[in-house]
Design an enzyme around this catalytic site. Structure first.
Site, PDB file in Angstrom:
ATOM      1  CE1 TYR A 288       0.762  -9.561   3.783  1.00 38.34           C
ATOM      2  CE2 TYR A 288       2.564  -8.039   3.365  1.00 38.34           C
ATOM      3  CZ  TYR A 288       1.254  -8.415   3.184  1.00 38.34           C
ATOM      4  OH  TYR A 288       0.436  -7.637   2.402  1.00 38.34           O
TER       5      TYR A 288
ATOM      6  CE  LYS B  36      -1.360  -7.412   5.599  1.00 40.78           C
ATOM      7  NZ  LYS B  36      -0.765  -6.324   4.782  1.00 40.78           N
TER       8      LYS B  36
ATOM      9  CB  THR C 277      -0.937   0.012   1.226  1.00 44.18           C
ATOM     10  OG1 THR C 277      -1.680  -1.208   1.272  1.00 44.18           O
ATOM     11  CG2 THR C 277      -1.905   1.184   1.172  1.00 44.18           C
TER      12      THR C 277
END
Length: 286
Positions: free
Chosen positions: A129, A157, A42
Site C-alpha cells: 500500500y 494499492k 476510512t
C-alpha cells in the site's frame, strides 16, 4: 473483482461499533459484487482497540460474504504487524493491505525488510500500500519490483496522488489498484486494473459501473473533489447519514465531525447521484 470498498466503521451515539450498520455496509458491497476492505484509514483503524477489531472481524466472518474480504495492517513496529497478521489470518479472509510502517519513514532497504518479513509470516495474499500522505514516505518502486515474484504478493494499492508511481508499479508486473476515486480514469490508463474506493460505501453499484466504463464523468469528479475537502472519513460518513444508510455520522477522536465544514453542499452532492446514474445508463443503452 474491479472494486474493493474501503469500508467505514459505523458508530453509535456513544461511539461503540454499530454492528447492525456494519452488516448493512458490507452486505451492500456484497450485493454489488465489490470486495470488502476493513480497518483502513476510512475504517478509522487507528481509533479501534484490538478487542474491537477482533469483535468486528468475528462478526463479519459470521456473515459468510460471497465477495473477497481484506483487512488493513496499520502498525509502527514489525512485531505489531506480525502479531495482527498471525491472529487475523486464522479467520476466513482473502488478504491484507499493508502500507509502509507509520511515522518511521523507512528508506528503500528498510521497506524491503519490512515487507519481506511480513510476506514470510503471512499465509494470505498481501497488497502493498503506497500512501505517503498517511505514512510519511512513498513506497519505492524498486521494493515492488523485488517482491513482484513472491507468490503472496498480490499487488499494490497506489494512493500516491500521481500517475508516475502507478506506471512504475505496473511495469513490475503486479496488479495495481488505484487508491483515489477521483483519479480512476487516469490511473487506468497508467496501468491500474482496479479501484479501492471510498465513494462506493454510499454508491456501491454506481462505483462498480463507473469503474467498468472507465471514463471521466463530471458528477463523479465533483463528488470526489467534495470528499477531499475534509479529512477522510468525515465526508463519506456525512453523505451516508444524509442518505439514511447509517444513523450516526460520528467519528472517533482525534477526528471530530465538527471539523466537517462542507455540509451546505450536501444537497448538490446528493443530486450528483441521479446525474451519475443517468450518464452510466445512457452508455449501457447505446
Amino acid at each position: 473483482m474491479s472494486v474493493v470498498t474501503a469500508c467505514i466503521t459505523p458508530f453509535k451515539a456513544d461511539l461503540s461499533i454499530d454492528f447492525a450498520a456494519l452488516e448493512s455496509v458490507v452486505r451492500s458491497q456484497e450485493h454489488a459484487g465489490n470486495g470488502v476492505f476493513l480497518f483502513g484509514s476510512t475504517g478509522e483503524s487507528l481509533s479501534l482497540a484490538y478487542e474491537e477489531k477482533f469483535a468486528a472481524l468475528s462478526f463479519v466472518s459470521t456473515l459468510k460474504l460471497n465477495v473477497p474480504l481484506f483487512l488493513g495492517v496499520t502498525a509502527t513496529s514489525i512485531q505489531e504487524a506480525i502479531s495482527w497478521i498471525e491472529f487475523a489470518q486464522r479467520w476466513p479472509i482473502d488478504g491484507f493491505f499493508v502500507p509502509t510502517p507509520l511515522y518511521t519513514k523507512p528508506g528503500l532497504y528498510g521497506q524491503k525488510v519490512w515487507f519481506e518479513k511480513i510476506l514470510s509470516v503471512s499465509k494470505k495474499p498481501i497488497i502493498l500500500y503506497n500512501n505517503p500522505s498517511r505514512t510519511g514516505v512513498a513506497l519505492h518502486p524498486e521494493v515492488v519490483k523485488s517482491l513482484a515474484s513472491h507468490p503472496l504478493c498480490m499487488g499494490v494499492k497506489d494512493s500516491g496522488g500521481s500517475t508516475q508511481a502507478c506506471t512504475l508499479f505496473a511495469e513490475s508486473g503486479v496488479r495495481v489498484f488505484c487508491g483515489d476515486d477521483g483519479m480512476w480514469p487516469e490511473m487506468r490508463l497508467s496501468g491500474a486494473s482496479g479501484l479501492v474506493s471510498v465513494l462506493s460505501n454510499v454508491w456501491p453499484e454506481l462505483a462498480r459501473d463507473y469503474v467498468a466504463q472507465c471514463r471521466s464523468i463530471d458528477a463523479w469528479k465533483k463528488t470526489c473533489s467534495w470528499l477531499e475537502l475534509s479529512v477522510n472519513p468525515l465526508g463519506i460518513k456525512a453523505l451516508m447519514a444524509a442518505q439514511k444508510m447509517i444513523e450516526c455520522e460520528l467519528v472517533r477522536p482525534p477526528l471530530s465531525i465538527r471539523d466537517f465544514q462542507e455540509r451546505d453542499q450536501l444537497a448538490d452532492i446528493l443530486a450528483c447521484r441521479a446525474i451519475l446514474q443517468a450518464e452510466l445508463l445512457s452508455v449501457c443503452v447505446q
